[in-house]
Design a protein around this motif. Structure first.
Motif, short mmCIF file in Angstrom:
data_model
loop_
_atom_site.label_atom_id
_atom_site.label_comp_id
_atom_site.label_asym_id
_atom_site.label_seq_id
_atom_site.Cartn_x
_atom_site.Cartn_y
_atom_site.Cartn_z
N THR A 97 5.66 -0.82 -10.22
CA THR A 97 4.79 -0.28 -11.26
C THR A 97 3.81 0.77 -10.74
N CYS A 98 3.69 0.91 -9.42
CA CYS A 98 2.80 1.92 -8.85
C CYS A 98 3.55 3.20 -8.47
N ALA A 155 0.81 -1.21 0.00
CA ALA A 155 0.00 0.00 0.00
C ALA A 155 0.85 1.26 0.00
N ILE A 156 2.10 1.17 0.48
CA ILE A 156 2.94 2.37 0.53
C ILE A 156 4.03 2.35 -0.53
N ALA A 157 3.91 1.45 -1.51
CA ALA A 157 4.91 1.40 -2.57
C ALA A 157 5.10 2.74 -3.28
N PRO A 158 4.03 3.48 -3.59
CA PRO A 158 4.25 4.78 -4.24
C PRO A 158 5.09 5.73 -3.39
N MET A 159 4.87 5.72 -2.08
CA MET A 159 5.65 6.60 -1.20
C MET A 159 7.11 6.18 -1.18
N ILE A 216 8.34 8.90 -12.93
CA ILE A 216 9.51 8.24 -12.37
C ILE A 216 9.81 7.00 -13.22
N PRO A 217 11.01 6.89 -13.80
CA PRO A 217 11.31 5.76 -14.70
C PRO A 217 11.35 4.43 -13.97
N LEU A 218 10.83 3.40 -14.63
CA LEU A 218 10.82 2.05 -14.08
C LEU A 218 12.04 1.27 -14.58
N ALA A 219 12.55 0.39 -13.73
CA ALA A 219 13.72 -0.40 -14.07
C ALA A 219 13.58 -1.78 -13.46
#
Length: 374
Positions: A161-162, A141-145, A167-170
């Protein structure tokens, strides 16, 4: 209050119902005695895990206090702060603020801890890319933070992915993917065949066999880099393993193939291996970073200086001085000549007057990075 997962919904936090129980109890007592003084409260930390930190989490505080009868002054996110400096100041009536203290500190302590850890790792890495791979070490639930704070603190990309937009994903591939194919070569070839063209061809090279063996085989079928993920779990000498892989790749004409290191990577590892590694995936050292131990204290009561034992009374301002250095000064006193105040208005009479975006926060930190030491 709670859905299927053990998390608190936005409305509960926003209404001040996710709080320490003593705030609910004292609010009732104060109301019955008709006590609701005008206060100035400051957030700061007397000690830090390192010599400096990166302020983060303000965006959530603004969302929490938007529309409340308060004024909020703060350092912008991405600001570097030091022990004993106030990073945020709230002015209002105490009962309008009390129930939100728990959430305010939670927002700031956690996010600033992640951003600060990322920033110190960024400094240790020099020019070598660093990526946040640790959101799986925290509640989803706090992955975006987590990813937002890591990005503000200087990582080059994040895995979840959240993550907030922009913000670039890697990421590369898990061991389970490699195990789904008859041979490692089959998995690598399939990834090369079907992964989107803009995804770097970085092959995981320690699933079954020796790291140097798999790395040479992956290089032979074509890859941009090899990823080593289990040296620590195998109780190996990480430096020796990476040096051996580098030697074998170079000796066979694969000097262009980089080495990407992940799996329990610490700040010390980043500093130790940045000369022979082309990228780091850092998990728990960022996502499980120590929180910043902020406290929120009254420093003025009904326009009078007032502070509990161990705290300094009076609303304060933090200044950058023209010849370098910092100064914490009473806000009511004139600023030194040429000094730049760091706490600026974000909420005035309950209305947000300045936003807090992660792109600007990241730029702010990077503007300060050349002046920092590990």
């Amino acid at each position: 209050m709670m859905g299927r997962f053990v998390t608190v919904d936005d409305a509960t936090i926003r209404e001040g119902r996710c709080t320490d129980v003593y705030f609910e109890r004292i609010e009732s007592v104060l109301e019955k005695d008709d006590i609701n003084p005008q206060v100035v409260m400051e957030v700061g930390a007397p000690v830090l895990p390192d010599g400096w930190g990166v302020f983060c989490g303000l965006g959530d505080v603004l969302a929490l206090l938007d529309g409340r009868s308060v004024d909020v002054d703060a350092m912008p996110e991405g600001s570097v702060f030091y022990p004993g400096e106030p990073v945020l100041r709230i002015t209002g009536q105490y009962r309008d603020v009390a129930a939100y203290e728990t959430a305010i500190l939670g927002f700031l302590c956690h996010a600033s801890g992640v951003a600060s850890a990322a920033a110190h790792i960024r400094l240790a890495a020099g020019d070598v890319p660093v990526y946040s791979f640790g959101s799986r070490r925290q509640h989803p639930a706090i992955a975006p933070m987590i990813e937002r704070a890591a990005w503000i603190g200087g990582v080059d990309g994040v895995s979840n992915t959240c993550a907030p937009e922009g913000i670039p994903l890697a990421g590369t591939m898990p061991h389970a993917f490699v195990m789904c194919y008859p041979r490692q070569e089959d998995a690598w070839a399939a990834f090369d065949r079907h992964a989107p063209p803009d995804v770097p061809r970085i092959m995981l090279c320690d699933t079954f066999d020796d790291e140097k063996s798999e790395s040479v085989r992956a290089a032979a079928i074509g890859c941009a880099a090899v990823r080593l993920d289990t040296p620590r779990s195998r109780r190996g000498d990480m430096r020796a393993i990476v040096e051996e892989v580098r030697w074998e790749l170079d000796a066979r004409g694969y000097g262009h193939v980089g080495i990407f290191l992940s799996g329990g990577v610490t700040r010390a590892d980043v500093a130790a291996f940045r000369d022979i590694v082309d990228g780091f995936g850092v998990g728990g050292a960022i996502a499980n970073a120590p929180v910043i131990d902020f406290a929120m204290d009254i420093v003025e009561l009904e326009c009078r200086l007032s502070a509990k034992r161990g705290k300094r009374a009076g609303a304060k301002q933090v200044y950058d001085l023209p010849l370098g250095g910092r100064l914490v000064h009473l806000a009511r006193e004139p600023a030194p000549d040429g000094a730049v105040p760091l706490l600026v208005p974000f909420i005035e009479s309950g209305r947000i007057v300045r936003e807090s975006g992660h792109a600007e926060a990241r730029e702010r930190f990077f503007s300060r990075l050349p002046l920092l030491s590990a």
